[in-house]
Design a protein around this motif. Sequence first.
Motif, PDB file in Angstrom:
ATOM      1  N   ALA A  21      -1.312  -2.023  -4.162  1.00  0.00           N
ATOM      2  CA  ALA A  21      -2.633  -2.524  -3.805  1.00  0.00           C
ATOM      3  C   ALA A  21      -3.611  -1.383  -3.563  1.00  0.00           C
ATOM      4  CB  ALA A  21      -2.547  -3.385  -2.550  1.00  0.00           C
ATOM      5  N   MET A  22      -3.083  -0.204  -3.223  1.00  0.00           N
ATOM      6  CA  MET A  22      -3.929   0.955  -2.941  1.00  0.00           C
ATOM      7  C   MET A  22      -3.069   2.195  -2.773  1.00  0.00           C
ATOM      8  SD  MET A  22      -6.533   1.604   0.301  1.00  0.00           S
ATOM      9  CE  MET A  22      -7.854   0.566  -0.320  1.00  0.00           C
ATOM     10  N   LEU A  23      -3.630   3.336  -3.156  1.00  0.00           N
ATOM     11  CA  LEU A  23      -3.021   4.638  -2.874  1.00  0.00           C
ATOM     12  C   LEU A  23      -3.876   5.334  -1.829  1.00  0.00           C
ATOM     13  CD1 LEU A  23      -1.043   6.983  -3.452  1.00  0.00           C
ATOM     14  CD2 LEU A  23      -2.611   7.702  -5.287  1.00  0.00           C
ATOM     15  N   ILE A  24      -3.241   5.747  -0.727  1.00  0.00           N
ATOM     16  CA  ILE A  24      -3.935   6.483   0.332  1.00  0.00           C
ATOM     17  C   ILE A  24      -3.470   7.930   0.305  1.00  0.00           C
ATOM     18  CG2 ILE A  24      -4.318   6.701   2.811  1.00  0.00           C
ATOM     19  CD1 ILE A  24      -3.871   3.713   3.080  1.00  0.00           C
ATOM     20  N   LEU A  25      -4.428   8.837   0.224  1.00  0.00           N
ATOM     21  CA  LEU A  25      -4.142  10.273   0.188  1.00  0.00           C
ATOM     22  C   LEU A  25      -4.608  10.914   1.487  1.00  0.00           C
ATOM     23  CD1 LEU A  25      -5.400  11.032  -3.424  1.00  0.00           C
ATOM     24  CD2 LEU A  25      -3.024  10.801  -2.696  1.00  0.00           C
ATOM     25  N   THR A  26      -3.693  11.528   2.197  1.00  0.00           N
ATOM     26  CA  THR A  26      -4.012  12.194   3.460  1.00  0.00           C
ATOM     27  C   THR A  26      -4.454  13.628   3.215  1.00  0.00           C
ATOM     28  OG1 THR A  26      -1.749  12.976   3.731  1.00  0.00           O
ATOM     29  CG2 THR A  26      -2.282  10.843   4.677  1.00  0.00           C
ATOM     30  N   GLY A  27      -5.141  14.167   4.210  1.00  0.00           N
ATOM     31  CA  GLY A  27      -5.440  15.590   4.182  1.00  0.00           C
ATOM     32  C   GLY A  27      -4.168  16.397   4.399  1.00  0.00           C
ATOM     33  N   VAL A  83       0.857  -1.183   0.000  1.00  0.00           N
ATOM     34  CA  VAL A  83       0.000   0.000   0.000  1.00  0.00           C
ATOM     35  C   VAL A  83       0.891   1.231   0.000  1.00  0.00           C
ATOM     36  CG1 VAL A  83      -1.699   1.308   1.325  1.00  0.00           C
ATOM     37  CG2 VAL A  83      -1.869  -1.190   1.172  1.00  0.00           C
ATOM     38  N   HIS A  84       0.525   2.226  -0.794  1.00  0.00           N
ATOM     39  CA  HIS A  84       1.316   3.450  -0.887  1.00  0.00           C
ATOM     40  C   HIS A  84       0.595   4.613  -0.207  1.00  0.00           C
ATOM     41  CE1 HIS A  84       3.290   0.950  -3.929  1.00  0.00           C
ATOM     42  NE2 HIS A  84       4.368   1.624  -3.563  1.00  0.00           N
ATOM     43  N   LEU A  85       1.284   5.218   0.733  1.00  0.00           N
ATOM     44  CA  LEU A  85       0.764   6.349   1.498  1.00  0.00           C
ATOM     45  C   LEU A  85       1.416   7.628   0.997  1.00  0.00           C
ATOM     46  CD1 LEU A  85      -0.778   7.548   3.995  1.00  0.00           C
ATOM     47  CD2 LEU A  85       1.350   7.140   5.284  1.00  0.00           C
ATOM     48  N   ALA A  86       0.601   8.543   0.510  1.00  0.00           N
ATOM     49  CA  ALA A  86       1.124   9.819   0.031  1.00  0.00           C
ATOM     50  C   ALA A  86       1.458  10.721   1.212  1.00  0.00           C
ATOM     51  CB  ALA A  86       0.099  10.498  -0.876  1.00  0.00           C
ATOM     52  N   VAL A  87       2.652  11.302   1.174  1.00  0.00           N
ATOM     53  CA  VAL A  87       3.084  12.239   2.221  1.00  0.00           C
ATOM     54  C   VAL A  87       3.629  13.498   1.562  1.00  0.00           C
ATOM     55  CG1 VAL A  87       3.537  10.475   3.965  1.00  0.00           C
ATOM     56  CG2 VAL A  87       5.357  11.126   2.378  1.00  0.00           C
ATOM     57  N   TYR A  88       3.317  14.617   2.172  1.00  0.00           N
ATOM     58  CA  TYR A  88       3.728  15.913   1.637  1.00  0.00           C
ATOM     59  C   TYR A  88       3.697  16.902   2.791  1.00  0.00           C
ATOM     60  CZ  TYR A  88      -1.018  14.344   0.470  1.00  0.00           C
ATOM     61  OH  TYR A  88      -2.224  13.689   0.469  1.00  0.00           O
ATOM     62  N   ASP A  89       4.320  18.042   2.631  1.00  0.00           N
ATOM     63  CA  ASP A  89       4.328  19.029   3.707  1.00  0.00           C
ATOM     64  C   ASP A  89       2.899  19.347   4.136  1.00  0.00           C
ATOM     65  OD1 ASP A  89       7.094  19.313   3.917  1.00  0.00           O
ATOM     66  OD2 ASP A  89       7.172  20.849   2.347  1.00  0.00           O
ATOM     67  N   THR A  90       2.710  19.507   5.434  1.00  0.00           N
ATOM     68  CA  THR A  90       1.437  19.808   6.108  1.00  0.00           C
ATOM     69  C   THR A  90       0.463  18.640   6.111  1.00  0.00           C
ATOM     70  OG1 THR A  90       0.113  20.779   4.275  1.00  0.00           O
ATOM     71  CG2 THR A  90       1.673  22.254   5.427  1.00  0.00           C
ATOM     72  N   LYS A 111      -2.388  11.322 -10.090  1.00  0.00           N
ATOM     73  CA  LYS A 111      -1.958   9.938  -9.900  1.00  0.00           C
ATOM     74  C   LYS A 111      -3.134   9.075  -9.452  1.00  0.00           C
ATOM     75  CE  LYS A 111       1.738   8.634 -10.225  1.00  0.00           C
ATOM     76  NZ  LYS A 111       2.474   7.936 -11.324  1.00  0.00           N
ATOM     77  N   ALA A 112      -4.016   9.641  -8.633  1.00  0.00           N
ATOM     78  CA  ALA A 112      -5.217   8.912  -8.234  1.00  0.00           C
ATOM     79  C   ALA A 112      -6.054   8.554  -9.453  1.00  0.00           C
ATOM     80  CB  ALA A 112      -6.035   9.744  -7.246  1.00  0.00           C
ATOM     81  N   ARG A 113      -6.118   9.435 -10.427  1.00  0.00           N
ATOM     82  CA  ARG A 113      -6.841   9.136 -11.674  1.00  0.00           C
ATOM     83  C   ARG A 113      -6.210   7.919 -12.363  1.00  0.00           C
ATOM     84  NH1 ARG A 113     -10.304  11.436 -14.999  1.00  0.00           N
ATOM     85  NH2 ARG A 113     -10.345  13.430 -13.888  1.00  0.00           N
ATOM     86  N   GLU A 114      -4.882   7.866 -12.405  1.00  0.00           N
ATOM     87  CA  GLU A 114      -4.193   6.712 -12.997  1.00  0.00           C
ATOM     88  C   GLU A 114      -4.563   5.423 -12.275  1.00  0.00           C
ATOM     89  OE1 GLU A 114       0.051   6.889 -13.482  1.00  0.00           O
ATOM     90  OE2 GLU A 114       0.002   9.062 -13.817  1.00  0.00           O
ATOM     91  N   PHE A 115      -4.578   5.486 -10.955  1.00  0.00           N
ATOM     92  CA  PHE A 115      -4.908   4.301 -10.161  1.00  0.00           C
ATOM     93  C   PHE A 115      -6.319   3.820 -10.465  1.00  0.00           C
ATOM     94  CE2 PHE A 115      -1.029   4.661  -7.978  1.00  0.00           C
ATOM     95  CZ  PHE A 115      -0.917   3.678  -7.010  1.00  0.00           C
ATOM     96  N   LEU A 116      -7.272   4.723 -10.424  1.00  0.00           N
ATOM     97  CA  LEU A 116      -8.663   4.328 -10.659  1.00  0.00           C
ATOM     98  C   LEU A 116      -8.854   3.800 -12.072  1.00  0.00           C
ATOM     99  CD1 LEU A 116     -10.454   7.245  -8.774  1.00  0.00           C
ATOM    100  CD2 LEU A 116     -10.270   4.851  -8.036  1.00  0.00           C
ATOM    101  N   ALA A 117      -8.169   4.409 -13.029  1.00  0.00           N
ATOM    102  CA  ALA A 117      -8.267   3.932 -14.413  1.00  0.00           C
ATOM    103  C   ALA A 117      -7.706   2.519 -14.554  1.00  0.00           C
ATOM    104  CB  ALA A 117      -7.535   4.894 -15.349  1.00  0.00           C
ATOM    105  N   ALA A 118      -6.732   2.193 -13.695  1.00  0.00           N
ATOM    106  CA  ALA A 118      -6.112   0.866 -13.728  1.00  0.00           C
ATOM    107  C   ALA A 118      -6.847  -0.141 -12.858  1.00  0.00           C
ATOM    108  CB  ALA A 118      -4.653   0.971 -13.281  1.00  0.00           C
ATOM    109  N   GLY A 119      -7.915   0.293 -12.196  1.00  0.00           N
ATOM    110  CA  GLY A 119      -8.664  -0.606 -11.325  1.00  0.00           C
ATOM    111  C   GLY A 119      -8.015  -0.847  -9.984  1.00  0.00           C
ATOM    112  N   VAL A 120      -7.148   0.080  -9.559  1.00  0.00           N
ATOM    113  CA  VAL A 120      -6.475  -0.037  -8.258  1.00  0.00           C
ATOM    114  C   VAL A 120      -7.119   0.967  -7.300  1.00  0.00           C
ATOM    115  CG1 VAL A 120      -4.275   0.066  -7.027  1.00  0.00           C
ATOM    116  CG2 VAL A 120      -4.338  -0.703  -9.408  1.00  0.00           C
ATOM    117  N   PRO A 121      -7.510   0.544  -6.095  1.00  0.00           N
ATOM    118  CA  PRO A 121      -8.251   1.419  -5.192  1.00  0.00           C
ATOM    119  C   PRO A 121      -7.474   2.655  -4.742  1.00  0.00           C
ATOM    120  CG  PRO A 121      -8.400  -0.861  -4.474  1.00  0.00           C
ATOM    121  CD  PRO A 121      -7.368  -0.816  -5.556  1.00  0.00           C
ATOM    122  N   VAL A 122      -8.245   3.700  -4.469  1.00  0.00           N
ATOM    123  CA  VAL A 122      -7.737   4.955  -3.918  1.00  0.00           C
ATOM    124  C   VAL A 122      -8.571   5.289  -2.693  1.00  0.00           C
ATOM    125  CG1 VAL A 122      -7.504   7.453  -4.289  1.00  0.00           C
ATOM    126  CG2 VAL A 122      -6.927   5.837  -6.133  1.00  0.00           C
ATOM    127  N   ALA A 123      -7.919   5.702  -1.615  1.00  0.00           N
ATOM    128  CA  ALA A 123      -8.608   6.125  -0.400  1.00  0.00           C
ATOM    129  C   ALA A 123      -8.159   7.543  -0.060  1.00  0.00           C
ATOM    130  CB  ALA A 123      -8.295   5.175   0.755  1.00  0.00           C
TER     131      ALA A 123
END
Length: 201
Positions: free
Chosen positions: A70-76, A9-16, A92-104
């Motif tokens: 298996a999934m991309l998780i996007l934090t606030g 599972v991939h967790l997106a991290v960025y400042d704030t 990137k979330a659009r790419e995941f959904l187009a590929a049938g991979v879940p996004v949260a």
Amino acid sequence: MIVDTTSTVHLAVYDTFADWETGYATAWLARTGHPVRTVGPTAGRTVTAIGGLRIQPDLALDDLDPRDSAMLILTGADLWDAGDELAPFAAKAREFLAAGVPVAAICGATAGLAREGLLDGRKHTSAVSYYLAATGYRGGDGYVEADAVTDGDLITAGPTEPVAFAREVLGRLGAFEGGKLDAWYRLFHDSDPAAFEELNA
């Protein structure tokens, strides 16, 4: 040792980024056989959470392929509402959904998906309906007043619902199912002592 990257599972991290929003999900994914890797804007640059937590991402966003996930998780994050800096994560979330991979997506990340058009035609939730309406998106008819919503491969939740968000993530990936998933939720959301025994039976 060969690692099955499709269980990662991939967790997106960025400042704030809001570090409290995904802890339940990532901890229990890791404990049930889903390694969690962090994805940042660029390779090698440390990002800092709202709480001051500093993370050096495992890989850069450009290097993330949905086929390896298996999934991309996007934090606030505050940055979701401060300009277009995080727009590549929504793309990137659009790419995941187009590929049938879940996004949260939770909290401000839902607004990023709204701006990308990914909530149009899908059931979803967020902090409040007018928060998403301010993005100018066209998916208002699909807004659901709920703690967390799953529509196919997309999971959304508001900022005060990290446990409900985790329940949807864990259920979608099969970390827990049926009565075990219900027990997990009752334990961490309702502090039900009986749920602990059910979860560990």
